[in-house]
Design a protein around this motif. Sequence first.
Motif, PDB file in Angstrom:
ATOM      1  N   ILE A  47       0.959  -1.350   0.038  1.00 27.06           N
ATOM      2  CA  ILE A  47       0.054  -0.142  -0.016  1.00 27.06           C
ATOM      3  C   ILE A  47       0.853   1.271  -0.137  1.00 27.06           C
ATOM      4  O   ILE A  47       0.356   2.358  -0.650  1.00 27.06           O
ATOM      5  CB  ILE A  47      -0.754  -0.051   1.545  1.00 27.06           C
ATOM      6  N   ASN A  48       1.785   0.828   0.717  1.00 28.14           N
ATOM      7  CA  ASN A  48       2.870   2.434   0.570  1.00 28.14           C
ATOM      8  C   ASN A  48       3.633   2.402  -0.813  1.00 28.14           C
ATOM      9  O   ASN A  48       4.063   3.848  -1.216  1.00 28.14           O
ATOM     10  CB  ASN A  48       3.973   2.389   1.840  1.00 28.14           C
ATOM     11  N   GLU A  49       3.610   1.859  -0.806  1.00 29.38           N
ATOM     12  CA  GLU A  49       4.877   1.413  -2.633  1.00 29.38           C
ATOM     13  C   GLU A  49       3.241   2.446  -3.799  1.00 29.38           C
ATOM     14  O   GLU A  49       3.908   3.539  -4.738  1.00 29.38           O
ATOM     15  CB  GLU A  49       4.903   0.291  -3.196  1.00 29.38           C
ATOM     16  N   PHE A  50       2.111   1.575  -3.458  1.00 29.70           N
ATOM     17  CA  PHE A  50       1.421   2.283  -4.341  1.00 29.70           C
ATOM     18  C   PHE A  50       0.991   4.072  -4.421  1.00 29.70           C
ATOM     19  O   PHE A  50       1.088   4.755  -5.005  1.00 29.70           O
ATOM     20  CB  PHE A  50      -0.393   2.181  -3.880  1.00 29.70           C
ATOM     21  N   ARG A  51       0.774   4.372  -2.874  1.00 26.69           N
ATOM     22  CA  ARG A  51       0.806   5.573  -2.547  1.00 26.69           C
ATOM     23  C   ARG A  51       2.394   6.416  -2.658  1.00 26.69           C
ATOM     24  O   ARG A  51       2.421   7.980  -3.124  1.00 26.69           O
ATOM     25  CB  ARG A  51       0.924   6.202  -0.786  1.00 26.69           C
ATOM     26  N   THR A  52       3.638   6.066  -2.603  1.00 31.14           N
ATOM     27  CA  THR A  52       4.441   6.532  -3.023  1.00 31.14           C
ATOM     28  C   THR A  52       4.665   6.923  -4.653  1.00 31.14           C
ATOM     29  O   THR A  52       3.937   7.956  -5.036  1.00 31.14           O
ATOM     30  CB  THR A  52       5.654   5.631  -2.916  1.00 31.14           C
ATOM     31  N   TRP A  53       4.303   5.715  -5.595  1.00 31.76           N
ATOM     32  CA  TRP A  53       4.083   6.864  -6.653  1.00 31.76           C
ATOM     33  C   TRP A  53       2.661   7.600  -7.022  1.00 31.76           C
ATOM     34  O   TRP A  53       3.339   7.835  -7.527  1.00 31.76           O
ATOM     35  CB  TRP A  53       3.315   4.707  -7.539  1.00 31.76           C
ATOM     36  N   GLY A  54       2.208   7.249  -6.601  1.00 33.46           N
ATOM     37  CA  GLY A  54       0.675   8.868  -6.283  1.00 33.46           C
ATOM     38  C   GLY A  54       1.453  10.201  -6.233  1.00 33.46           C
ATOM     39  O   GLY A  54       1.240  11.116  -6.514  1.00 33.46           O
ATOM     40  N   LEU A  55       2.222   9.763  -5.019  1.00 30.26           N
ATOM     41  CA  LEU A  55       3.053  11.322  -4.750  1.00 30.26           C
ATOM     42  C   LEU A  55       3.745  11.306  -5.906  1.00 30.26           C
ATOM     43  O   LEU A  55       3.909  12.820  -6.041  1.00 30.26           O
ATOM     44  CB  LEU A  55       3.591  10.894  -3.260  1.00 30.26           C
ATOM     45  N   LEU A  56       4.615  10.536  -6.513  1.00 31.19           N
ATOM     46  CA  LEU A  56       5.901  10.386  -7.182  1.00 31.19           C
ATOM     47  C   LEU A  56       4.435  11.965  -8.987  1.00 31.19           C
ATOM     48  O   LEU A  56       5.173  12.840  -9.183  1.00 31.19           O
ATOM     49  CB  LEU A  56       6.368   9.652  -8.088  1.00 31.19           C
ATOM     50  N   LEU A  57       3.931  10.929  -9.133  1.00 34.49           N
ATOM     51  CA  LEU A  57       2.892  11.712 -10.289  1.00 34.49           C
ATOM     52  C   LEU A  57       2.509  12.895  -9.807  1.00 34.49           C
ATOM     53  O   LEU A  57       2.122  13.730 -10.167  1.00 34.49           O
ATOM     54  CB  LEU A  57       1.827  10.926 -10.164  1.00 34.49           C
ATOM     55  N   THR A  58       1.512  13.007  -8.390  1.00 33.28           N
ATOM     56  CA  THR A  58       1.325  14.807  -8.370  1.00 33.28           C
ATOM     57  C   THR A  58       2.676  15.710  -8.191  1.00 33.28           C
ATOM     58  O   THR A  58       2.766  16.724  -9.236  1.00 33.28           O
ATOM     59  CB  THR A  58       1.163  15.177  -6.361  1.00 33.28           C
ATOM     60  N   LEU A  59       4.132  15.538  -7.757  1.00 37.84           N
ATOM     61  CA  LEU A  59       5.161  16.331  -7.821  1.00 37.84           C
ATOM     62  C   LEU A  59       6.246  16.163  -9.156  1.00 37.84           C
ATOM     63  O   LEU A  59       5.556  17.354  -9.360  1.00 37.84           O
ATOM     64  CB  LEU A  59       6.167  15.459  -7.012  1.00 37.84           C
ATOM     65  N   ALA A  60       5.585  15.179 -10.088  1.00 40.44           N
ATOM     66  CA  ALA A  60       5.939  15.356 -11.631  1.00 40.44           C
ATOM     67  C   ALA A  60       4.677  16.196 -12.255  1.00 40.44           C
ATOM     68  O   ALA A  60       5.288  17.983 -13.164  1.00 40.44           O
ATOM     69  CB  ALA A  60       5.457  14.013 -12.618  1.00 40.44           C
ATOM     70  N   GLY A  61       3.062  16.385 -12.270  1.00 44.44           N
ATOM     71  CA  GLY A  61       2.329  17.010 -13.045  1.00 44.44           C
ATOM     72  C   GLY A  61       2.750  18.436 -12.746  1.00 44.44           C
ATOM     73  O   GLY A  61       2.646  19.253 -13.144  1.00 44.44           O
ATOM     74  N   MET A  62       3.001  18.941 -11.154  1.00 47.00           N
ATOM     75  CA  MET A  62       2.966  20.150 -10.788  1.00 47.00           C
ATOM     76  C   MET A  62       4.294  20.587 -11.552  1.00 47.00           C
ATOM     77  O   MET A  62       4.470  21.950 -11.442  1.00 47.00           O
ATOM     78  CB  MET A  62       3.555  20.514  -9.325  1.00 47.00           C
ATOM     79  N   LEU A  63       4.840  19.982 -11.539  1.00 48.29           N
ATOM     80  CA  LEU A  63       6.338  20.043 -12.412  1.00 48.29           C
ATOM     81  C   LEU A  63       6.352  20.821 -13.519  1.00 48.29           C
ATOM     82  O   LEU A  63       7.282  21.593 -13.866  1.00 48.29           O
ATOM     83  CB  LEU A  63       7.812  19.485 -11.567  1.00 48.29           C
ATOM     84  N   VAL A  64       5.771  20.056 -14.216  1.00 48.46           N
ATOM     85  CA  VAL A  64       5.544  20.642 -15.868  1.00 48.46           C
ATOM     86  C   VAL A  64       5.228  21.890 -15.976  1.00 48.46           C
ATOM     87  O   VAL A  64       4.967  22.430 -16.459  1.00 48.46           O
ATOM     88  CB  VAL A  64       4.387  19.137 -16.229  1.00 48.46           C
ATOM     89  N   MET A  65       4.162  21.969 -15.284  1.00 47.89           N
ATOM     90  CA  MET A  65       2.816  22.986 -15.278  1.00 47.89           C
ATOM     91  C   MET A  65       4.038  24.127 -14.878  1.00 47.89           C
ATOM     92  O   MET A  65       3.805  24.819 -15.342  1.00 47.89           O
ATOM     93  CB  MET A  65       1.874  22.943 -14.601  1.00 47.89           C
ATOM     94  N   VAL A  66       4.386  24.110 -13.474  1.00 46.98           N
ATOM     95  CA  VAL A  66       5.044  25.646 -13.165  1.00 46.98           C
ATOM     96  C   VAL A  66       6.397  25.244 -13.939  1.00 46.98           C
ATOM     97  O   VAL A  66       6.893  26.921 -14.633  1.00 46.98           O
ATOM     98  CB  VAL A  66       6.039  24.783 -12.032  1.00 46.98           C
ATOM     99  N   LEU A  67       7.220  24.739 -14.714  1.00 45.97           N
ATOM    100  CA  LEU A  67       7.998  24.549 -15.778  1.00 45.97           C
ATOM    101  C   LEU A  67       7.868  25.709 -17.964  1.00 45.97           C
ATOM    102  O   LEU A  67       7.907  26.171 -17.895  1.00 45.97           O
ATOM    103  CB  LEU A  67       8.713  23.702 -16.661  1.00 45.97           C
ATOM    104  N   GLY A  68       5.638  24.741 -17.481  1.00 47.37           N
ATOM    105  CA  GLY A  68       5.316  25.135 -18.756  1.00 47.37           C
ATOM    106  C   GLY A  68       4.994  26.987 -18.036  1.00 47.37           C
ATOM    107  O   GLY A  68       5.012  27.547 -19.136  1.00 47.37           O
ATOM    108  N   THR A  69       4.665  27.311 -17.696  1.00 42.53           N
ATOM    109  CA  THR A  69       4.256  28.584 -17.085  1.00 42.53           C
ATOM    110  C   THR A  69       5.820  29.127 -17.073  1.00 42.53           C
ATOM    111  O   THR A  69       5.481  30.127 -17.645  1.00 42.53           O
ATOM    112  CB  THR A  69       3.874  28.582 -15.103  1.00 42.53           C
TER     113      THR A  69
END
Length: 116
Positions: free
Chosen positions: A8-30
Amino acid sequence: MKFKSAKINEFRTWGLLLTLAGMLVMVLGTAGVLLWGDTGKVLMFFCMFIGSLLLMGSMGVYFWAGMMSTSAFMLECPECGKQTKMLGKTDRCMFCHTILTMDEKYAENSKPQDLS
């Protein structure tokens, strides 16, 4: 080296990584708008779209982990004594990472050995 943690912690880690990657891509685009002006607006559109897809993916992963967590088997860890959840036939304790199993064929020390 492979990290040792509960499923369960592995799945939560992947969810967190996807969240951070999405936010990073949005900030770089801005940031592209600030660096390249009108040309950066096209880059910003694509980055916002990809970032939104990554954030929706993380939402799906977190939802999936939550649904698995509600149906997980609760047991007390024999090492640390804390309540932990187990998915599948083998899993690890969420706190001390001890390997847990309910199936005797996967247990390493399931039968006591005779020392005489």
